[in-house]
Scaffold this active site. Structure first.
Site, mmCIF file in Angstrom:
data_model
loop_
_atom_site.group_PDB
_atom_site.id
_atom_site.type_symbol
_atom_site.label_atom_id
_atom_site.label_comp_id
_atom_site.label_asym_id
_atom_site.label_seq_id
_atom_site.Cartn_x
_atom_site.Cartn_y
_atom_site.Cartn_z
ATOM 1 C CD GLU A 71 17.160 -19.940 -23.025
ATOM 2 O OE1 GLU A 71 17.357 -20.156 -24.234
ATOM 3 O OE2 GLU A 71 16.274 -20.525 -22.378
ATOM 4 C CD GLU A 129 12.491 -19.838 -21.222
ATOM 5 O OE1 GLU A 129 12.837 -20.949 -21.688
ATOM 6 O OE2 GLU A 129 12.513 -18.782 -21.873
#
Length: 606
Positions: free
Chosen positions: A186, A261
């Site tokens: 991320e 995710e």
């Protein structure tokens, strides 16, 4: 990922059903990135991932949890590795013992017929202390992380090079089950140093691992642009709607996109209610992913536990939100490894996509858990009677400057000039009891924005000020990650900077706590309590801390983690491998409580 033909759905669901046997994963395979699809041995392949973190699950239970994931319908295990868990001291690495045995975890997945997505960092977030970055780096007062800052990138390269030697034979091209390696995590939520991201990829390639790679970012334009690495697949955190895929393809065309995710649960901080995301919304999202044969990875299928001092923190609220010890996460497989109603709903949904004649493997039997009748505790020792030799400091320094991670530090000085009034700590990280001449004046809590307290007048011409500071989890996400513990700069009293401190370092190491001799109990809070319970045979249990206020628990020398009466967590998971038939020793350290209260064991978290 685009809708696939019927033959692809059949092949994918066969893998999810467990048709891929251990024998089916022997030998070398080819995994590649097509224009739109992942390709396994030249055929389109849908990843249905279940994330499990080996550091959060007792190694004795790894196979059970992997089998639980397989029985839910997954064909792949996603696994974070935490750099600071494997670099046990600066330059000292452990990839082979106990819960650090990376190869064993990966091979167990392979033996169970599952593939692996490896998520090694160097930064991972994961509600883990400092996002997995080693705390020793914080000794550098100029530290910058997740960029080409020399000390950081040199340390990260060293870690990746050492890890690559372990990972190389586990890659799918070498006969192992690892399909892809994630580059960072991320990154688009944090920075835009594209040279840094490219350098991480190059380290892997130079170590003999040339991919495939992927990145994972939120589904926004700026995150995807800043976080992507050329040639890597695009992970979305999450990819829950078709527009997320369309956005990713518009920014990074020509590589597969997947939901790296997909969230069946969520994290919980101290002082909050347990996170309980909507099951209906989750089933709608997963139905969309399955119907369109889009690859995805449940984060997390099984969360496990932040044993010891491994829980991290966020920087929201008033600037600090520490995570609870449990990483149950409201996941489909609960902290103790049991199938929840969410698990059964997801299993049913995935099974509904199976072709005729196919079925999911049976759900493994649950690991036994036990209730332990109430047992007595007794005051054992006072922290104040076991202080180490102090370190002299003109002004206070954070824990890391003294080589300490978390635990406690006692900052002591005599008040010269100013003797009373408003005491200000700049800044307190994270929780403190303040004493004047041995009397508790009050408590400061960083979560609440506390950094000042009123000191009362005293007749002592030279009062002793003690500030006992507990460092909790280092922030693991976003721009406040440089989060040193203790007193980070200075202490002032009515505007006067207080000088000439003694600092007593108390990391609460397991060996030190276990060897702590019984002794006199000081009237000041800061007490160790001790007791024992007896088992006929070991079984999992949860130590119920409802009678205590704030502190840490050790069972047979193992640090179960923190408890705190603000909740929501009242019970700490104690796995059977840490217990024994006969007497089991329990030590509790409490920052506030001075009277012993009994404990008991419960068979579940709640």
């Amino acid at each position: 990922m685009r809708p696939a033909a019927a033959f692809l759905l059949i092949a994918v669901v066969a893998l999810a059903a467990g048709a891929a046997s251990p024998a089916g994963q022997t030998g070398r395979h080819a995994f590649a990135l097509g224009k739109d699809d992942f390709l396994l041995d030249g055929e389109a392949f849908q990843i249905i991932g279940c994330e499990i973190h080996p550091a959060r699950v007792p190694a004795e239970y790894w196979r059970h949890r992997i089998r639980m994931a397989k029985a839910m319908g997954c064909n792949t295990i996603g696994a974070y590795l935490f750099w600071n868990y494997h670099e046990t001291a600066e330059g000292v690495f452990d990839f082979s013992t106990g819960n650090r045995d990376v190869a064993r975890f990966v091979r167990l997945a392979q033996e169970e017929g599952l593939w692996v997505l490896l998520r090694p960092g160097p930064y991972v977030c994961a509600e883990w202390d400092f996002g997995g970055i080693p705390v020793h780096l914080l000794r550098d007062p100029e530290l910058k992380v997740r960029c080409m800052y020399p000390r950081f990138i040199q340390a990260a390269e060293r870690y990746l090079q050492r890890l690559a030697a372990v990972v190389k034979p586990l890659m799918v091209a070498g006969g192992g089950p690892i399909l892809m390696v994630q580059i960072e995590n991320e990154y688009g939520s944090y920075g835009n140093d594209r040279a840094y991201m490219a350098r991480l990829r190059d380290v892997w390639v130079q170590a003999g691992i040339d991919g495939p790679f992927y990145t994972a970012d939120g589904p926004t334009p700026h995150m995807l642009e800043a976080g992507h690495v050329a040639g890597a697949a695009v992970g979305l955190d999450p990819g829950s709607e078709e527009r997320h895929w369309e956005l990713a393809r518009s920014i990074v065309p020509g590589v597969p996109v997947f939901s790296s995710e997909t969230y069946p649960g969520w994290l919980t901080h101290w002082g909050e209610a347990w996170a309980r995301p909507s099951l209906d919304a989750l089933l709608t999202e997963v139905a969309f992913l399955l119907a369109n044969t889009k690859s995805f990875n449940f984060y997390v299928a099984h969360g496990g536990t932040n044993f010891g001092f491994t829980a991290g923190a966020n920087s929201g609220g008033k600037g600090y939100e520490p995570d609870v010890t449990s990483y149950d996460y409201d996941a489909p497989i609960d902290e103790q490894g049991r199938a929840t109603p969410k698990y059964h709903a997801l299993r049913k949904l995935i099974a509904s996509q199976l072709p005729a004649g196919r079925s999911l493997p049976p759900i493994p039997d649950p690991v036994p858990s036990v209730a332990i009748p109430e047992f007595a505790m007794r005051p054992h020792a006072s922290l104040w009677n076991h202080l180490p030799a102090p370190v002299a400091s003109v002004q206070p320094k954070p824990f890391e400057a003294y080589g300490q991670n978390q635990g406690l530090a006692l900052y002591r000085t005599r008040l010269v000039g100013r003797k009373s009034g408003r005491l200000v700590i700049t800044d307190l990280h994270d929780y403190a009891n303040v004493f004047v001449d041995g009397r508790l004046v009050g408590t400061l809590d960083r979560r609440l924005g506390d950094k000042s307290i009123e000191l009362p007048r005293t007749d002592n011409p030279m009062p002793v000020l003690d500030i006992l500071v507990e460092g909790m989890g280092h922030i693991n996400f976003a721009q406040e990650m440089i989060d040193r513990k203790g007193i980070t700069e200075r202490v002032t009293l009515q505007g006067m900077t207080l000088m000439n401190w003694e600092v007593f370092l108390l990391p609460l190491a397991e060996a030190w706590v276990s060897a702590l001799p019984a002794g006199a109990i000081d009237q000041r809070p800061g007490t160790f309590f001790r007791g024992s319970f007896t088992l006929d045979a070991p079984a999992d249990t949860f130590i119920d801390m409802a009678g205590y206020r704030k502190g840490v628990v050790w069972v047979n020398g193992h640090n179960l983690g923190r408890y705190w009466d603000i909740g929501p967590q009242k019970r700490l998971y104690c796995p059977a491998p840490w217990l024994k038939a006969g007497a089991n020793d329990v030590v509790v350290f409490d920052l506030h409580q001075t009277a012993a209260a009994p404990l008991r064991g419960a068979p579940s978290l709640e």
